[in-house]
Write a protein that holds these residues in place. Structure first.
Motif, PDB file in Angstrom:
ATOM      1  N   HIS A 150     -10.264   2.417   4.418  1.00  0.00           N
ATOM      2  CA  HIS A 150      -9.490   1.227   4.093  1.00  0.00           C
ATOM      3  C   HIS A 150      -8.136   1.217   4.814  1.00  0.00           C
ATOM      4  O   HIS A 150      -7.744   0.191   5.384  1.00  0.00           O
ATOM      5  CB  HIS A 150      -9.294   1.174   2.569  1.00  0.00           C
ATOM      6  CG  HIS A 150      -8.540  -0.008   2.063  1.00  0.00           C
ATOM      7  ND1 HIS A 150      -9.077  -1.273   1.992  1.00  0.00           N
ATOM      8  CD2 HIS A 150      -7.270  -0.112   1.566  1.00  0.00           C
ATOM      9  CE1 HIS A 150      -8.184  -2.096   1.481  1.00  0.00           C
ATOM     10  NE2 HIS A 150      -7.081  -1.422   1.214  1.00  0.00           N
ATOM     11  N   VAL A 151      -7.445   2.330   4.815  1.00  0.00           N
ATOM     12  CA  VAL A 151      -6.109   2.394   5.423  1.00  0.00           C
ATOM     13  C   VAL A 151      -6.182   2.240   6.950  1.00  0.00           C
ATOM     14  O   VAL A 151      -5.461   1.399   7.517  1.00  0.00           O
ATOM     15  CB  VAL A 151      -5.370   3.684   5.004  1.00  0.00           C
ATOM     16  CG1 VAL A 151      -4.086   3.856   5.787  1.00  0.00           C
ATOM     17  CG2 VAL A 151      -5.081   3.652   3.499  1.00  0.00           C
ATOM     18  N   PRO A 152      -7.028   3.006   7.663  1.00  0.00           N
ATOM     19  CA  PRO A 152      -7.083   2.808   9.114  1.00  0.00           C
ATOM     20  C   PRO A 152      -7.537   1.399   9.520  1.00  0.00           C
ATOM     21  O   PRO A 152      -7.041   0.849  10.504  1.00  0.00           O
ATOM     22  CB  PRO A 152      -8.093   3.848   9.600  1.00  0.00           C
ATOM     23  CG  PRO A 152      -8.161   4.861   8.528  1.00  0.00           C
ATOM     24  CD  PRO A 152      -7.853   4.139   7.253  1.00  0.00           C
ATOM     25  N   LEU A 153      -8.445   0.810   8.751  1.00  0.00           N
ATOM     26  CA  LEU A 153      -8.877  -0.552   9.057  1.00  0.00           C
ATOM     27  C   LEU A 153      -7.728  -1.531   8.865  1.00  0.00           C
ATOM     28  O   LEU A 153      -7.562  -2.470   9.648  1.00  0.00           O
ATOM     29  CB  LEU A 153     -10.082  -0.956   8.197  1.00  0.00           C
ATOM     30  CG  LEU A 153     -10.650  -2.354   8.459  1.00  0.00           C
ATOM     31  CD1 LEU A 153     -11.074  -2.524   9.910  1.00  0.00           C
ATOM     32  CD2 LEU A 153     -11.825  -2.620   7.527  1.00  0.00           C
ATOM     33  N   GLY A 154      -6.909  -1.303   7.865  1.00  0.00           N
ATOM     34  CA  GLY A 154      -5.730  -2.140   7.659  1.00  0.00           C
ATOM     35  C   GLY A 154      -4.750  -2.038   8.813  1.00  0.00           C
ATOM     36  O   GLY A 154      -4.188  -3.039   9.265  1.00  0.00           O
ATOM     37  N   VAL A 155      -4.564  -0.833   9.315  1.00  0.00           N
ATOM     38  CA  VAL A 155      -3.684  -0.628  10.475  1.00  0.00           C
ATOM     39  C   VAL A 155      -4.256  -1.359  11.690  1.00  0.00           C
ATOM     40  O   VAL A 155      -3.527  -2.024  12.440  1.00  0.00           O
ATOM     41  CB  VAL A 155      -3.497   0.878  10.757  1.00  0.00           C
ATOM     42  CG1 VAL A 155      -2.772   1.099  12.073  1.00  0.00           C
ATOM     43  CG2 VAL A 155      -2.753   1.547   9.610  1.00  0.00           C
ATOM     44  N   ALA A 208       0.849  -1.202   0.000  1.00  0.00           N
ATOM     45  CA  ALA A 208       0.000   0.000   0.000  1.00  0.00           C
ATOM     46  C   ALA A 208       0.879   1.245   0.000  1.00  0.00           C
ATOM     47  O   ALA A 208       0.586   2.225  -0.687  1.00  0.00           O
ATOM     48  CB  ALA A 208      -0.928   0.005   1.201  1.00  0.00           C
ATOM     49  N   GLY A 209       1.967   1.192   0.756  1.00  0.00           N
ATOM     50  CA  GLY A 209       2.900   2.315   0.749  1.00  0.00           C
ATOM     51  C   GLY A 209       3.510   2.513  -0.619  1.00  0.00           C
ATOM     52  O   GLY A 209       3.664   3.646  -1.091  1.00  0.00           O
ATOM     53  N   MET A 210       3.851   1.418  -1.275  1.00  0.00           N
ATOM     54  CA  MET A 210       4.382   1.505  -2.640  1.00  0.00           C
ATOM     55  C   MET A 210       3.321   2.051  -3.594  1.00  0.00           C
ATOM     56  O   MET A 210       3.624   2.800  -4.515  1.00  0.00           O
ATOM     57  CB  MET A 210       4.853   0.128  -3.116  1.00  0.00           C
ATOM     58  CG  MET A 210       6.075  -0.379  -2.394  1.00  0.00           C
ATOM     59  SD  MET A 210       6.545  -2.114  -2.678  1.00  0.00           S
ATOM     60  CE  MET A 210       6.001  -2.483  -4.296  1.00  0.00           C
ATOM     61  N   LEU A 211       2.077   1.679  -3.347  1.00  0.00           N
ATOM     62  CA  LEU A 211       0.961   2.128  -4.178  1.00  0.00           C
ATOM     63  C   LEU A 211       0.829   3.648  -4.113  1.00  0.00           C
ATOM     64  O   LEU A 211       0.650   4.310  -5.126  1.00  0.00           O
ATOM     65  CB  LEU A 211      -0.329   1.458  -3.691  1.00  0.00           C
ATOM     66  CG  LEU A 211      -1.624   1.855  -4.344  1.00  0.00           C
ATOM     67  CD1 LEU A 211      -1.876   0.962  -5.550  1.00  0.00           C
ATOM     68  CD2 LEU A 211      -2.768   1.693  -3.365  1.00  0.00           C
ATOM     69  N   PHE A 212       0.932   4.193  -2.909  1.00  0.00           N
ATOM     70  CA  PHE A 212       0.827   5.645  -2.758  1.00  0.00           C
ATOM     71  C   PHE A 212       2.026   6.364  -3.367  1.00  0.00           C
ATOM     72  O   PHE A 212       1.904   7.479  -3.852  1.00  0.00           O
ATOM     73  CB  PHE A 212       0.675   6.034  -1.283  1.00  0.00           C
ATOM     74  CG  PHE A 212      -0.676   5.712  -0.726  1.00  0.00           C
ATOM     75  CD1 PHE A 212      -1.831   6.185  -1.329  1.00  0.00           C
ATOM     76  CD2 PHE A 212      -0.804   4.933   0.407  1.00  0.00           C
ATOM     77  CE1 PHE A 212      -3.087   5.886  -0.819  1.00  0.00           C
ATOM     78  CE2 PHE A 212      -2.055   4.632   0.926  1.00  0.00           C
ATOM     79  CZ  PHE A 212      -3.205   5.113   0.315  1.00  0.00           C
TER      80      PHE A 212
END
Length: 133
Positions: A102-107, A33-37
């Motif tokens: 999506h991001v906070p739920l992933g965390v 996800a970091g690479m995606l951003f």
């Protein structure tokens, strides 16, 4: 009696492995996800999504199998089922493009999976030290 103890021990080992694999798959999703951003290359993140969902299904299976031989508490099944609900929501939010959820739920999922794995490993370590005494 020894057969039941061995089966229960094997079930708990499979459960630990399933949670460890799930934790690694969620970490992989976070990294991609970091690479995606950073680069907008979505291929790895999209490949990892069904893998993460599959590892969550493996966690549910392992929880059920760990419960049946020893007749212990079904609590791990509840945790695994709850995680399956979170993973389903995570996939749906990702498909919908709702990154603000999506991001906070992933965390949250990574934190919960890491916490669960840590508790399992800690309990196993405590169990081994009490056997030695």
């Amino acid at each position: 009696m020894t057969g039941q103890t061995t089966a229960a021990h094997g079930g708990r080992t499979f459960l630990k492995i399933a949670v460890a694999v799930q934790t690694v798959s969620i970490f992989f999703q976070a990294a991609t996800a970091g690479m995606l951003f950073a680069s907008h290359d979505t291929e790895l993140h999209h490949i990892g999504s069904p893998v993460m969902y599959g590892t969550t299904l493996l966690y549910v299976l392992a929880a059920v199998l760990a419960w049946r031989p020893g007749g212990g508490t079904p609590r791990p099944i509840l945790y695994a089922a709850g995680f399956l609900v979170l993973a389903s929501a995570q996939v749906a939010l990702g498909i919908a493009g709702m990154t603000s959820l999506h991001v906070p739920l992933g965390v949250l999922m990574f934190g919960l999976s890491t916490l669960t794995l840590g508790q399992m490993l800690s309990a196993a370590r405590r169990g081994r030290s009490s056997v030695r005494s």
